[in-house]
Design a protein around this motif. Structure first.
Motif, short mmCIF file in Angstrom:
data_model
loop_
_atom_site.label_atom_id
_atom_site.label_comp_id
_atom_site.label_asym_id
_atom_site.label_seq_id
_atom_site.Cartn_x
_atom_site.Cartn_y
_atom_site.Cartn_z
N SER A 56 0.85 -1.20 0.00
CA SER A 56 0.00 0.00 0.00
C SER A 56 0.88 1.23 0.00
O SER A 56 1.97 1.22 0.56
CB SER A 56 -0.88 0.06 1.24
OG SER A 56 -1.24 -1.18 1.70
N GLY A 57 0.36 2.28 -0.58
CA GLY A 57 1.12 3.52 -0.62
C GLY A 57 0.25 4.74 -0.56
O GLY A 57 -0.96 4.69 -0.81
N VAL A 58 0.88 5.84 -0.17
CA VAL A 58 0.23 7.14 -0.06
C VAL A 58 1.02 8.10 -0.94
O VAL A 58 2.25 8.13 -0.87
CB VAL A 58 0.27 7.62 1.40
CG1 VAL A 58 -0.14 9.07 1.51
CG2 VAL A 58 -0.62 6.75 2.27
N GLU A 59 0.31 8.85 -1.74
CA GLU A 59 0.97 9.74 -2.67
C GLU A 59 0.28 11.09 -2.65
O GLU A 59 -0.93 11.17 -2.58
CB GLU A 59 0.90 9.16 -4.09
CG GLU A 59 1.53 7.81 -4.22
CD GLU A 59 0.81 6.70 -3.50
OE1 GLU A 59 1.51 5.88 -2.89
OE2 GLU A 59 -0.42 6.63 -3.50
N THR A 106 6.19 23.03 -6.17
CA THR A 106 5.57 21.71 -6.12
C THR A 106 6.42 20.75 -5.31
O THR A 106 7.62 20.63 -5.52
CB THR A 106 5.38 21.16 -7.55
OG1 THR A 106 4.56 22.07 -8.28
CG2 THR A 106 4.73 19.79 -7.53
N ILE A 107 5.76 20.08 -4.37
CA ILE A 107 6.41 19.09 -3.52
C ILE A 107 5.70 17.76 -3.76
O ILE A 107 4.48 17.68 -3.63
CB ILE A 107 6.32 19.46 -2.02
CG1 ILE A 107 6.91 20.84 -1.78
CG2 ILE A 107 6.98 18.40 -1.15
CD1 ILE A 107 6.51 21.46 -0.46
N GLU A 108 6.47 16.74 -4.10
CA GLU A 108 5.91 15.41 -4.32
C GLU A 108 6.31 14.52 -3.16
O GLU A 108 7.46 14.57 -2.71
CB GLU A 108 6.45 14.81 -5.62
CG GLU A 108 6.14 15.63 -6.85
CD GLU A 108 6.89 15.15 -8.07
OE1 GLU A 108 8.05 14.68 -7.91
OE2 GLU A 108 6.34 15.24 -9.17
N LYS A 109 5.38 13.72 -2.71
CA LYS A 109 5.69 12.81 -1.62
C LYS A 109 5.03 11.47 -1.89
O LYS A 109 3.87 11.41 -2.28
CB LYS A 109 5.20 13.37 -0.29
CG LYS A 109 5.68 12.58 0.91
CD LYS A 109 5.52 13.36 2.18
CE LYS A 109 6.24 12.65 3.31
NZ LYS A 109 6.34 13.47 4.50
N SER A 110 5.79 10.41 -1.68
CA SER A 110 5.30 9.06 -1.89
C SER A 110 5.74 8.23 -0.70
O SER A 110 6.93 8.19 -0.37
CB SER A 110 5.89 8.52 -3.20
OG SER A 110 5.32 7.30 -3.52
N ALA A 166 1.55 6.95 -6.96
CA ALA A 166 0.93 5.81 -6.29
C ALA A 166 1.43 4.51 -6.90
O ALA A 166 1.82 3.57 -6.21
CB ALA A 166 -0.59 5.89 -6.38
N THR A 167 1.43 4.47 -8.21
CA THR A 167 1.91 3.29 -8.91
C THR A 167 3.38 3.03 -8.58
O THR A 167 3.79 1.91 -8.31
CB THR A 167 1.74 3.47 -10.43
OG1 THR A 167 0.37 3.74 -10.69
CG2 THR A 167 2.19 2.25 -11.19
N PHE A 168 4.16 4.08 -8.55
CA PHE A 168 5.58 3.98 -8.23
C PHE A 168 5.80 3.42 -6.82
O PHE A 168 6.58 2.50 -6.61
CB PHE A 168 6.23 5.36 -8.36
CG PHE A 168 7.68 5.39 -7.96
CD1 PHE A 168 8.64 4.81 -8.76
CD2 PHE A 168 8.06 5.97 -6.78
CE1 PHE A 168 9.97 4.83 -8.39
CE2 PHE A 168 9.38 6.00 -6.39
CZ PHE A 168 10.34 5.42 -7.20
N ALA A 169 5.09 3.95 -5.84
CA ALA A 169 5.32 3.57 -4.45
C ALA A 169 4.93 2.13 -4.17
O ALA A 169 5.55 1.47 -3.35
CB ALA A 169 4.55 4.50 -3.51
N THR A 170 3.90 1.65 -4.83
CA THR A 170 3.41 0.31 -4.49
C THR A 170 3.96 -0.79 -5.38
O THR A 170 3.74 -1.95 -5.10
CB THR A 170 1.87 0.27 -4.56
OG1 THR A 170 1.46 0.64 -5.88
CG2 THR A 170 1.26 1.19 -3.53
N SER A 171 4.68 -0.44 -6.43
CA SER A 171 5.15 -1.50 -7.32
C SER A 171 6.65 -1.51 -7.55
O SER A 171 7.15 -2.30 -8.31
CB SER A 171 4.45 -1.38 -8.67
OG SER A 171 4.79 -0.17 -9.28
#
Length: 160
Positions: free
Chosen positions: A23-26, A36-40, A130-135
């Protein structure tokens, strides 16, 4: 003299994801100055998709609060979470009620808070994280450079 300056609104795009690998949070946070700040984040516990969506919302709200943001607009593609937070749907599950309670507590600390449902097609930035964090593998580098290639490499023909 009265100043009619617009409030400094933060924009947050959130997504949660669950698949067979985890599971992931993005989230994508855009400051009033357009930074812009990205967080995964990978969740280290079993979560449903709705729990991941709520966790993404809470992480985004906490980030804005820590950066002293007082007005925030949050965008999510989760109909359930948006509906529950906006009072259009009832939170029946005890865990969903707990998450909703946490959101309500944080929400009260903002001068302005709005949560809006958007289609997944308008949330592609957070969705791709999301795809990146969980796969992906756990040992990936912290920074990933992405370059746009606009045309294929030209092949030189050898003279015969």
């Amino acid at each position: 003299m009265v100043s009619l300056q617009e409030p400094l609104t933060w924009r947050v795009y959130v997504d949660g994801a669950v698949n067979q690998r985890g599971s992931g949070v993005e989230l994508v946070v855009v400051s009033p100055k357009k930074i812009t700040i990205e967080k995964s984040l990978r969740l280290g516990f079993l979560a449903t998709n709705n729990e991941a969506e709520y966790k993404a919302l809470l992480v985004g709200m906490n980030m804005v609060q820590k950066m002293r943001g007082r007005t925030v607009e949050v965008f999510s593609n989760s109909r359930l979470v948006v509906g529950q937070v906006n009072g259009e749907l009832e939170a029946r599950d005890l865990r969903m009620q707990g998450y909703l309670s946490q959101v309500r507590h944080l929400q009260s600390e903002f001068k302005y808070f709005a949560l809006q449902q958007i289609p997944r097609s308008r949330n592609t930035h957070a969705d791709s994280l999301a795809t990146f964090a969980t796969s992906s593998a756990r040992s990936l580098p912290w920074f990933i450079l992405v370059e746009d290639l606009c045309k294929p490499t030209e092949m030189k023909r050898e003279k015969a």
